[in-house]
Each structure stands twice: as structure tokens, then as C-alpha cells.
Design a protein around this motif. Structure first.
Motif, mmCIF file in Angstrom:
data_model
loop_
_atom_site.group_PDB
_atom_site.id
_atom_site.type_symbol
_atom_site.label_atom_id
_atom_site.label_comp_id
_atom_site.label_asym_id
_atom_site.label_seq_id
_atom_site.Cartn_x
_atom_site.Cartn_y
_atom_site.Cartn_z
ATOM 1 N N TYR A 62 48.526 85.476 58.479
ATOM 2 C CA TYR A 62 47.356 86.334 58.280
ATOM 3 C C TYR A 62 46.174 85.490 57.805
ATOM 4 C CZ TYR A 62 51.067 89.895 57.996
ATOM 5 O OH TYR A 62 52.155 90.691 58.230
ATOM 6 N N ARG A 63 44.973 86.023 57.941
ATOM 7 C CA ARG A 63 43.805 85.365 57.369
ATOM 8 C C ARG A 63 43.755 85.631 55.870
ATOM 9 N NH1 ARG A 63 41.790 87.771 61.962
ATOM 10 N NH2 ARG A 63 41.399 86.309 63.665
ATOM 11 N N TYR A 64 43.356 84.620 55.126
ATOM 12 C CA TYR A 64 43.232 84.752 53.674
ATOM 13 C C TYR A 64 41.976 85.553 53.333
ATOM 14 C CZ TYR A 64 42.662 83.423 48.781
ATOM 15 O OH TYR A 64 42.502 83.455 47.423
ATOM 16 N N GLN A 65 42.098 86.469 52.366
ATOM 17 C CA GLN A 65 40.983 87.314 51.951
ATOM 18 C C GLN A 65 40.464 86.847 50.587
ATOM 19 O OE1 GLN A 65 39.795 89.596 54.167
ATOM 20 N NE2 GLN A 65 41.438 88.833 55.508
ATOM 21 N N ASN A 66 39.218 86.363 50.572
ATOM 22 C CA ASN A 66 38.645 85.796 49.343
ATOM 23 C C ASN A 66 38.427 86.831 48.247
ATOM 24 O OD1 ASN A 66 38.324 83.019 50.134
ATOM 25 N ND2 ASN A 66 36.731 83.697 51.544
ATOM 26 N N SER A 67 38.268 88.088 48.617
ATOM 27 C CA SER A 67 37.941 89.111 47.619
ATOM 28 C C SER A 67 39.152 89.586 46.833
ATOM 29 C CB SER A 67 37.259 90.312 48.305
ATOM 30 O OG SER A 67 36.061 89.916 48.926
ATOM 31 N N PRO B 121 44.889 92.404 59.933
ATOM 32 C CA PRO B 121 45.492 92.073 61.227
ATOM 33 C C PRO B 121 46.466 90.900 61.148
ATOM 34 C CG PRO B 121 43.229 91.300 61.145
ATOM 35 C CD PRO B 121 43.455 92.082 59.880
ATOM 36 N N LEU B 122 47.519 90.979 61.927
ATOM 37 C CA LEU B 122 48.450 89.865 62.076
ATOM 38 C C LEU B 122 47.832 88.873 63.048
ATOM 39 C CD1 LEU B 122 51.280 88.656 61.529
ATOM 40 C CD2 LEU B 122 52.112 89.972 63.482
ATOM 41 N N VAL B 123 47.563 87.656 62.578
ATOM 42 C CA VAL B 123 46.923 86.636 63.411
ATOM 43 C C VAL B 123 47.923 86.043 64.398
ATOM 44 C CG1 VAL B 123 45.816 84.364 63.395
ATOM 45 C CG2 VAL B 123 45.198 86.071 61.685
ATOM 46 N N ALA B 124 49.100 85.693 63.908
ATOM 47 C CA ALA B 124 50.084 85.022 64.763
ATOM 48 C C ALA B 124 51.462 85.157 64.143
ATOM 49 C CB ALA B 124 49.721 83.544 64.934
ATOM 50 N N CYS B 125 52.463 84.830 64.936
ATOM 51 C CA CYS B 125 53.830 84.792 64.419
ATOM 52 C C CYS B 125 54.560 83.614 65.052
ATOM 53 C CB CYS B 125 54.571 86.103 64.696
ATOM 54 S SG CYS B 125 55.070 86.318 66.415
ATOM 55 N N HIS B 126 55.653 83.253 64.423
ATOM 56 C CA HIS B 126 56.506 82.173 64.915
ATOM 57 C C HIS B 126 57.945 82.611 64.708
ATOM 58 C CE1 HIS B 126 58.343 78.159 65.326
ATOM 59 N NE2 HIS B 126 59.026 78.470 64.233
ATOM 60 N N SER B 127 58.770 82.411 65.724
ATOM 61 C CA SER B 127 60.168 82.809 65.594
ATOM 62 C C SER B 127 61.066 81.766 66.231
ATOM 63 C CB SER B 127 60.401 84.165 66.269
ATOM 64 O OG SER B 127 61.763 84.524 66.189
ATOM 65 N N SER C 130 47.974 95.651 53.872
ATOM 66 C CA SER C 130 48.825 94.541 54.329
ATOM 67 C C SER C 130 50.289 94.912 54.160
ATOM 68 C CB SER C 130 48.515 93.263 53.540
ATOM 69 O OG SER C 130 48.907 93.407 52.183
ATOM 70 N N GLU C 131 51.161 94.080 54.713
ATOM 71 C CA GLU C 131 52.615 94.224 54.562
ATOM 72 C C GLU C 131 53.193 95.434 55.294
ATOM 73 O OE1 GLU C 131 54.894 92.226 52.418
ATOM 74 O OE2 GLU C 131 53.250 90.817 52.542
ATOM 75 N N PHE C 132 52.407 96.132 56.122
ATOM 76 C CA PHE C 132 52.961 97.308 56.792
ATOM 77 C C PHE C 132 54.021 96.876 57.805
ATOM 78 C CE2 PHE C 132 48.896 96.088 58.644
ATOM 79 C CZ PHE C 132 49.189 95.903 59.984
ATOM 80 N N GLY C 133 55.148 97.589 57.765
ATOM 81 C CA GLY C 133 56.251 97.308 58.681
ATOM 82 C C GLY C 133 57.175 96.195 58.251
ATOM 83 N N ILE C 134 56.795 95.409 57.216
ATOM 84 C CA ILE C 134 57.602 94.258 56.816
ATOM 85 C C ILE C 134 58.921 94.699 56.206
ATOM 86 C CG2 ILE C 134 57.684 92.178 55.397
ATOM 87 C CD1 ILE C 134 55.648 92.111 57.671
#
Length: 522
Positions: free
Chosen positions: A300-305, A285-291, A371-375
Motif C-alpha cells: 500500500y502507499r504510506y499515508q503521512n497524515s 487502495p491495494l497498490v500491488a501484491c506478491h505471492s 485499510s485492512e479490509f478483507g485481510i
């Protein structure tokens, strides 16, 4: 390791030898014999000597990182002939002198050096003419002091009169005053914007907004929190930079900074809203954006795995096993996520565009998170693909749903064969098709699949081969792929398949053999 090449042309395109305890001097003559070399990073090593003049012969370079070495001397002025160069990092060296006079827009990093900055190209006609003009002006006699005083006084009076005129006009016009007050309120409240945003919240009139959050779970941090926290650069290219940021409350996020976008501000807002509103168990999930006018950030949240790519690397190095059940879980999870975004996004917004193992993260229970979908759609718009994931890219090089199906087919083949494209550089679809042609189909599976899941692997191999068909119209939709995978998963769980021999016999009747009309090796 660290060398990437175009598997079609067999040309080296990328050399990444960072933090590998390398010493010696740079052999630019050899490097520049690689005609397709675009990315060169020798950062964090023990390289000595100067930057060779012949480095200017590497005309295809777009990214050059020589930071954190023991280089000395001056940066050759001939480097300015590298017209494709977009990022140049020579920080943390003993270099002196000046940066060459690059004429293109370029990201320069040279802190912790003795370099003074951009050099002046005295042969540039425009600069030379400017210098001549300055010298002429110095030799001219000074204008009378009284004349200058009168001119300045006149300008001050005109500015004062104009300011008073604007002030009284605004007072008489309540609508103008209302707009100004509204803008003031927006500016003052931007740092308190913690609610799920609308399109207008992302960017208002070019003003910097703080952060717009997505989803029900509200994070409590601001742009100031991000800027004042510890950040580690994870990766960088001419289109984006990726940072791992640990906030003061120990929460860890990943921030992707986009640059050189090929979409308008309005398009960016619309597409980010679509991305942020997608919610699925198999999407990161996209947590937030800034423009703002200068920065476009996705958080995004960091994934430890880690990622599927790191899991594959550990498997190749025999550090971990990937059990059959886990492979099935990864296959079905990625397919569910792709099917969801293919249904939710319209044709103007590509479902993914850059699907590969490094863009599939593993969650807390090791479920796949795309991740990275739509980027990529933000970077390239509707143009043909330019990214360098050759092993996963569809032959037509376009941003389409069928191109995503091809990329997913390659990942399916990796999970079935145990051969990893990013590590071996193998043309995996071509190899598997050749094995099927020679009737050695059973030999394509790796040891784990042969040991546990071979009887269910045949139908999955059939699906994967259809996915990597050379022509897009020969590939199934992702919904069909998902249906086939879930059928295999359910069949295994229900133990409804009577015996391995009956399955193999059935698959020999239905196994996809590459058509002779398709391009060999694809």
C-alpha cells in the motif's frame, strides 16, 4: 499506556513497554501471575540480569520480545515448556549458550548475541537413538573399497541411461517441449510484470512472480527494489508483519507480509483479486501484491497524515482539536467506504472484519481511508474472530456485515463522546446506554460537540446506539446508517433545522433506550 486488557474478564492480555527507558531486572514471578497474558514486549530498554527460570510459567504467552536490552546469561531450557509461544525475539543482548528445544513452529530472532543456535535435547528419545546409531556406525569396520566403487559406477550408468531416455522422449513429444518453453518464458518475464494482473498472474504453478499491480496508476518498482530498500518494522504478530519501506526514488510504501494463512492458494488468489479491484475514495487502495510458495505480500502507499487512532491520541493529549465538521466528514466517509465494500463483496468475503481507528487512515486532505479490509478473512477463513480488538469487536465474534456495523457504531460513539476506547479501556456502548437509561443523554457529548454540533448530534447518537445493539438482527444495515448520517450532514449544510430545541424534543421521542433483554454492559 502499553497495557491492554479484556474489558469483559478484566484480565491483562498485552504488555507493550517498548523504548521507555526502563531499567532493572525482569520480575517473571509477577508477570506469570497474569493468567491471560499473551503478548509481552520489553524491547529497546536498559533491562539487565538474566532471563528468569520462572518465565517458563507464563504458559499463555504467544509473543515474547526482549530484544535490544542488556540481558546476559543463558536462555533457560525450561522455556521450551511455553507451548503456545509463536514468536521469540532476544536479539541485541549479551546472551550466551543455546536456544531451547521448542517443539512447535516458532519465529526465533537472536542476531547480535553470542547464542550458537538450537540446543540438542539429549532426553529426546528420537535424538538419543540417532546419536547411538551414529556412534555404532563409527565403530563398524569400513566396507571394502572395491565394493563401493562398483556400486557408485552402477548408479552413474543408471542415471545416465535414464537422462538420455527422458531427453529423446521430450524431443519426440512437441507438446512437452511447448510446455517447457512456456514455463521458461514465464520465468524470464516475471521481473517485467508491471501490468494490472489477473488471477493467474499472482501465482503460476508455484513459481515466484515479481509483483502484480492494481489500478490505473502504475508504480515502477520491482521485488528487488523492495528488498534492497530501507525498511522499518512497524508491527508484528504471529499472523503478519508490517514494514515501512522507502525506495531509492524516495517513494514510501507499506508492505504487509502474511503468514500462517488458513486459506488455500486458490482462495488467496481469488480474494486478493477482489480486494485489489475495489476502488473508492474512502478505501486505501491495494497498490500491488506478491505471492509465492513462501511469501504473501500486500503493498500500500504510506499515508503521512497517520490514522484515526493517532488523531484520537493527539486529541486526548490536547495537542489537536477535532472540529465538528471534521467529525462529520470522518463519519460519512467511513460509512460510504463500508457501504461500498458491503455491496461489492459477496457473503464469502467479509466486508472488513477488523474495523477500528488504527485501521482508518487519513489521506492528503484528511479524508478517511479504510485499510485492512478483507485481510482477516485470509487469516481466519470462516472461523470465529480471534483478534484482540475487544472494544470494537461485536459480541457474536463473527465475520459478518452486522459485526462491522457494531464496530462502526463504537467509532461513532467515540466521535460523539470524545471517550477513546483504545486509550481508556472503557466499555463505551455500555457506558452510553447507562447514561441514556438514567436520562442523562445530553451529558454524553464532549465539549466540542456540545459547543457546535449538539443539535445534530442527537440523531447521530440514535444511529450509533442502534449499531451497537447486542443482537445482530437489531442492528441496521450499513446502507441505512449511511442514509441517516448523510441526512444529518445535508440538514446542517442546508440549515433546514429550525432550532436546537425542536431537534432535542424530537429526539426524546425517538431516542433508543437499551432493551432490558439485552446483556447489560454490552
Amino acid at each position: 499506556m502499553g497495557i491492554k486488557c479484556d474489558v469483559l474478564s478484566l484480565h491483562v492480555t498485552e504488555i507493550r513497554l517498548e523504548n521507555m527507558n526502563i531499567s532493572g531486572r525482569i520480575d517473571a514471578d509477577s508477570l506469570c501471575k497474569l493468567p491471560s497474558l499473551q503478548f509481552l514486549s520489553l524491547a529497546i530498554n536498559h533491562i539487565t540480569g538474566d532471563i528468569p527460570e520462572s518465565m517458563s510459567n507464563c504458559l499463555g504467552l504467544t509473543y515474547l520480545n526482549l530484544s535490544s536490552n542488556m540481558l546476559n546469561g543463558k536462555v533457560p531450557a525450561s522455556m521450551e515448556s511455553l507451548k503456545n509461544l509463536r514468536s521469540f525475539d532476544i536479539s541485541n543482548n549479551n546472551l550466551t549458550g543455546y536456544i531451547p528445544h521448542f517443539k512447535q513452529e516458532i519465529e526465533l530472532v537472536y542476531h547480535n548475541t553470542m547464542i550458537s543456535g538450537m540446543s540438542v535435547n539429549e532426553t529426546d528419545p528420537a535424538i538419543k537413538a540417532s546419536d547411538d546409531k551414529i556412534r555404532d556406525n563409527v565403530n563398524q569396520p569400513k566396507a571394502p573399497t572395491l565394493a563401493w566403487s562398483i556400486t557408485i559406477l552402477t548408479l552413474v550408468l543408471l542415471i545416465t541411461f535414464f537422462s538420455l531416455f527422458i531427453f529423446f522422449t521430450d524431443k519426440k513429444n512437441p507438446k512437452v517441449a511447448e510446455v517447457k518453453e512456456s514455463k521458461k518464458c514465464v520465468h524470464e518475464s516475471s521481473a517485467r510484470n508491471y501490468t494490472t494482473g489477473t488471477e493467474d498472474d499472482i501465482e503460476k504453478g508455484g513459481k515466484v512472480q515479481d509483483l502484480v499491480f492494481f489500478g490505473e496508476r502504475q508504480e515502477k518498482f520491482t521485488m528487488d527494489d523492495l528488498l534492497t530498500s530501507a525498511a522499518d518494522l512497524q508491527g508484528r504478530n504471529i499472523y503478519s508483519s508490517l514494514y515501512k519501506i522507502r525506495l531509492k526514488n524516495s517513494s514510501i510504501f507499506v508492505v504487509k507480509r502474511l503468514k500462517n494463512l488458513h486459506v488455500s492458494g486458490d482462495d488467496f488468489k481469488q480474494k486478493v483479486m477482489r480486494i485489489g479491484n475495489l476502488k473508492h475514495p474512502n478505501l486505501l487502495p491495494l497498490v500491488a501484491c506478491h505471492s509465492s510458495d513462501h511469501d504473501k505480500l500486500l503493498i500500500y502507499r504510506y499515508q503521512n497524515s497517520g490514522s484515526l487512532s493517532s488523531l484520537f491520541s493527539s486529541y486526548v493529549e490536547r495537542k489537536v482539536d477535532i472540529p465538528w465538521k471534521k467529525r462529520l466528514s470522518i463519519m460519512s466517509g467511513i460509512a460510504r467506504g463500508l457501504d461500498y465494500i458491503a455491496r461489492e463483496l459477496d457473503e464469502d468475503c467479509a466486508p472488513h472484519g477488523n474495523l477500528k481507528p488504527s485501521n482508518v487512515l487519513l489521506g492528503e486532505t484528511e479524508e478517511p481511508l479504510i485499510s485492512e479490509f478483507g485481510i482477516l478473512n485470509l487469516l481466519y477463513g470462516k472461523r470465529a474472530l480471534l483478534y484482540s480488538s475487544y472494544g470494537y469487536r461485536a459480541p457474536e465474534k463473527e465475520l459478518t456485515k452486522k459485526a462491522d456495523v457494531f464496530s462502526f457504531g463504537v467509532i461513532l460513539l467515540e466521535l460523539l463522546t470524545g471517550k477513546i476506547v483504545e486509550k481508556s479501556g472503557i466499555n463505551l456502548p455500555g457506558w452510553v446506554k447507562s447514561m441514556v437509561r438514567e436520562e442523562w443523554t445530553a451529558e454524553v457529548f464532549d465539549a466540542e460537540v456540545n459547543r457546535v454540533g449538539k443539535q445534530w448530534a442527537f440523531p447521530l447518537l440514535n444511529v450509533a446506539l442502534k449499531c451497537v445493539s447486542y443482537l445482530p438482527e437489531h442492528r441496521p444495515d450499513i446502507s441505512e446508517v449511511l442514509e441517516k448520517i448523510e441526512h444529518v450532514v445535508n440538514s446542517e449544510e442546508d440549515h433546514s433545522i429550525s432550532s436546537p430545541s425542536s431537534v432535542e424534543s424530537d429526539q426524546q421521542d425517538h431516542m433508543v433506550v437499551p432493551k432490558t433483554s439485552e446483556t447489560p454492559g454490552n
